[in-house]
Design a protein around this motif. Structure first.
Motif, PDB file in Angstrom:
ATOM      1  N   THR A  18       9.838   0.286  -5.602  1.00  0.00           N
ATOM      2  CA  THR A  18      10.333  -0.630  -6.632  1.00  0.00           C
ATOM      3  C   THR A  18       9.743  -2.008  -6.423  1.00  0.00           C
ATOM      4  O   THR A  18       9.784  -2.549  -5.320  1.00  0.00           O
ATOM      5  CB  THR A  18      11.875  -0.720  -6.584  1.00  0.00           C
ATOM      6  OG1 THR A  18      12.425   0.570  -6.834  1.00  0.00           O
ATOM      7  CG2 THR A  18      12.377  -1.698  -7.634  1.00  0.00           C
ATOM      8  N   LEU A  19       9.174  -2.550  -7.489  1.00  0.00           N
ATOM      9  CA  LEU A  19       8.739  -3.945  -7.495  1.00  0.00           C
ATOM     10  C   LEU A  19       9.899  -4.773  -8.046  1.00  0.00           C
ATOM     11  O   LEU A  19      10.430  -4.479  -9.115  1.00  0.00           O
ATOM     12  CB  LEU A  19       7.504  -4.138  -8.382  1.00  0.00           C
ATOM     13  CG  LEU A  19       6.238  -3.395  -7.954  1.00  0.00           C
ATOM     14  CD1 LEU A  19       5.136  -3.593  -8.983  1.00  0.00           C
ATOM     15  CD2 LEU A  19       5.767  -3.853  -6.587  1.00  0.00           C
ATOM     16  N   GLN A  20      10.268  -5.787  -7.282  1.00  0.00           N
ATOM     17  CA  GLN A  20      11.406  -6.600  -7.685  1.00  0.00           C
ATOM     18  C   GLN A  20      10.937  -7.821  -8.473  1.00  0.00           C
ATOM     19  O   GLN A  20       9.887  -8.394  -8.202  1.00  0.00           O
ATOM     20  CB  GLN A  20      12.193  -7.069  -6.456  1.00  0.00           C
ATOM     21  CG  GLN A  20      12.734  -5.958  -5.571  1.00  0.00           C
ATOM     22  CD  GLN A  20      13.852  -5.164  -6.235  1.00  0.00           C
ATOM     23  OE1 GLN A  20      14.444  -5.593  -7.230  1.00  0.00           O
ATOM     24  NE2 GLN A  20      14.150  -3.995  -5.687  1.00  0.00           N
ATOM     25  N   CYS A  21      11.746  -8.210  -9.443  1.00  0.00           N
ATOM     26  CA  CYS A  21      11.480  -9.422 -10.208  1.00  0.00           C
ATOM     27  C   CYS A  21      12.802 -10.117 -10.478  1.00  0.00           C
ATOM     28  O   CYS A  21      13.749  -9.478 -10.953  1.00  0.00           O
ATOM     29  CB  CYS A  21      10.782  -9.109 -11.527  1.00  0.00           C
ATOM     30  SG  CYS A  21      10.523 -10.582 -12.557  1.00  0.00           S
ATOM     31  N   ALA A  22      12.859 -11.399 -10.197  1.00  0.00           N
ATOM     32  CA  ALA A  22      14.063 -12.174 -10.461  1.00  0.00           C
ATOM     33  C   ALA A  22      13.676 -13.517 -11.057  1.00  0.00           C
ATOM     34  O   ALA A  22      12.664 -14.105 -10.686  1.00  0.00           O
ATOM     35  CB  ALA A  22      14.851 -12.387  -9.165  1.00  0.00           C
ATOM     36  N   VAL A  42       0.867  -1.180   0.000  1.00  0.00           N
ATOM     37  CA  VAL A  42       0.000   0.000   0.000  1.00  0.00           C
ATOM     38  C   VAL A  42       0.900   1.225   0.000  1.00  0.00           C
ATOM     39  O   VAL A  42       1.806   1.332   0.833  1.00  0.00           O
ATOM     40  CB  VAL A  42      -0.949   0.018   1.215  1.00  0.00           C
ATOM     41  CG1 VAL A  42      -1.798   1.284   1.179  1.00  0.00           C
ATOM     42  CG2 VAL A  42      -1.836  -1.219   1.224  1.00  0.00           C
ATOM     43  N   LEU A  43       0.666   2.114  -0.930  1.00  0.00           N
ATOM     44  CA  LEU A  43       1.466   3.331  -1.056  1.00  0.00           C
ATOM     45  C   LEU A  43       0.583   4.555  -0.924  1.00  0.00           C
ATOM     46  O   LEU A  43      -0.604   4.509  -1.278  1.00  0.00           O
ATOM     47  CB  LEU A  43       2.127   3.395  -2.434  1.00  0.00           C
ATOM     48  CG  LEU A  43       3.372   2.585  -2.722  1.00  0.00           C
ATOM     49  CD1 LEU A  43       3.823   2.840  -4.158  1.00  0.00           C
ATOM     50  CD2 LEU A  43       4.485   2.937  -1.758  1.00  0.00           C
ATOM     51  N   LYS A  44       1.187   5.630  -0.478  1.00  0.00           N
ATOM     52  CA  LYS A  44       0.473   6.909  -0.512  1.00  0.00           C
ATOM     53  C   LYS A  44       0.800   7.618  -1.814  1.00  0.00           C
ATOM     54  O   LYS A  44       1.885   7.443  -2.392  1.00  0.00           O
ATOM     55  CB  LYS A  44       0.889   7.777   0.669  1.00  0.00           C
ATOM     56  CG  LYS A  44       0.437   7.224   2.023  1.00  0.00           C
ATOM     57  CD  LYS A  44       0.836   8.161   3.141  1.00  0.00           C
ATOM     58  CE  LYS A  44       0.347   7.621   4.489  1.00  0.00           C
ATOM     59  NZ  LYS A  44       0.733   8.491   5.613  1.00  0.00           N
ATOM     60  N   THR A  45      -0.141   8.404  -2.306  1.00  0.00           N
ATOM     61  CA  THR A  45       0.086   9.167  -3.536  1.00  0.00           C
ATOM     62  C   THR A  45       1.366   9.982  -3.414  1.00  0.00           C
ATOM     63  O   THR A  45       1.600  10.654  -2.407  1.00  0.00           O
ATOM     64  CB  THR A  45      -1.109  10.101  -3.790  1.00  0.00           C
ATOM     65  OG1 THR A  45      -2.286   9.294  -3.987  1.00  0.00           O
ATOM     66  CG2 THR A  45      -0.887  10.955  -5.016  1.00  0.00           C
ATOM     67  N   ALA A  60       3.861   7.582  -7.136  1.00  0.00           N
ATOM     68  CA  ALA A  60       2.664   6.752  -7.252  1.00  0.00           C
ATOM     69  C   ALA A  60       1.387   7.575  -7.338  1.00  0.00           C
ATOM     70  O   ALA A  60       1.233   8.601  -6.643  1.00  0.00           O
ATOM     71  CB  ALA A  60       2.585   5.785  -6.068  1.00  0.00           C
ATOM     72  N   ALA A  61       0.479   7.099  -8.192  1.00  0.00           N
ATOM     73  CA  ALA A  61      -0.826   7.733  -8.359  1.00  0.00           C
ATOM     74  C   ALA A  61      -1.910   6.672  -8.183  1.00  0.00           C
ATOM     75  O   ALA A  61      -1.660   5.487  -8.451  1.00  0.00           O
ATOM     76  CB  ALA A  61      -0.936   8.349  -9.755  1.00  0.00           C
TER      77      ALA A  61
END
Lengths: 118, 115
Positions: B20-24, B12-15, B81-82
């Motif tokens: 960063t979303l990690q992907c491996a 959950v983020l505030k505007t 983030a929006a």
């Protein structure tokens, strides 16, 4: 502009009967088509594919039909099982060349929720 | 979902915040990509990479950055983030972008809510 469309948001079928999921596309450059299956809280998994040079591909209970003139493909599941209940995504790829290598980008449809009742 | 790992699973983020979303992936795949899934919209390509050091924009790249410094990792950055970025994000990889011969594998997804 949605280039790949799955116009039925949901489909309900009785166990043992045939499930038919439909997909339409508008881009005539698409030359490879795939179906993905997605369970809740999981990522999509590959189900079956078909090249534009074919009109049918079969894998066990799953058959994909391609009608290029109508820009339409369908996935048939026979017989349907409760474990088939999932979201099904149609995807299409148009190949392009970069640096001498052929690549594709996948364009997905909106998905159809299939429910198979026991 | 063989070999594609995404973290975090929920956020959950505030505007205005960044994250960063990690992907491996551990399959030595050259091709990696990020998709977002929204109700009624299917999966839409955000960014993709055909190898280390090479990235390109997909269908909906605005508000996102990516980099590919190694073959294994492909992080997705949200700059500010929006609420419109509330979505489920999927990372995917394939041996190559020649999808005719190579299956694309998806991670399990990251659920992001921007308030």
């Amino acid at each position: 502009d949605q280039q790949v469309k799955q116009n039925s948001p949901s489909l309900s079928v009785q166990e043992g009967r045939i499930s038919i999921l439909n997909c339409d596309y508008t881009n005539s450059m698409f030359d490879y088509f795939l179906w993905y299956k997605k369970y809740p809280a999981e990522g999509p998994t590959f189900l079956i594919s078909i090249s534009s040079i074919k009109d049918k591909n079969e894998d066990g209970r799953f058959t994909v039909f391609l009608n290029k003139s109508a820009k339409h493909l369908s996935l048939h599941i026979v017989p349907s099982q409760p474990g088939d209940s999932a979201v099904y995504f149609c995807a299409a790829s148009a190949s392009f060349n970069a640096g001498g290598t052929s690549y594709g980008k996948l364009t997905f449809g909106q998905g159809t929720i299939l429910t198979v009742h026991p | 979902n063989a070999g594609v790992t995404q973290t975090p699973k929920f956020q959950v983020l505030k505007t205005g915040q960044s994250m960063t979303l990690q992907c491996a992936q551990d399959m030595n795949h050259e091709y990696m990509s990020w998709y977002r899934q929204d109700p009624g919209m299917g999966l839409r390509l955000i960014h993709y990479s055909v190898g280390a050091g090479i990235t390109d924009q997909g269908e909906v790249p605005n508000g996102y950055n990516v980099s590919r410094s190694t073959t294994e990792d492909f992080p997705l950055r949200l700059l500010s983030a929006a609420p419109s970025q509330t979505s489920v994000y999927f990372c995917a990889s394939s041996y190559s972008a020649a999808f005719r011969r190579n299956t694309i594998y998806f991670g399990e997804g990251s659920w992001l809510t921007v308030v």
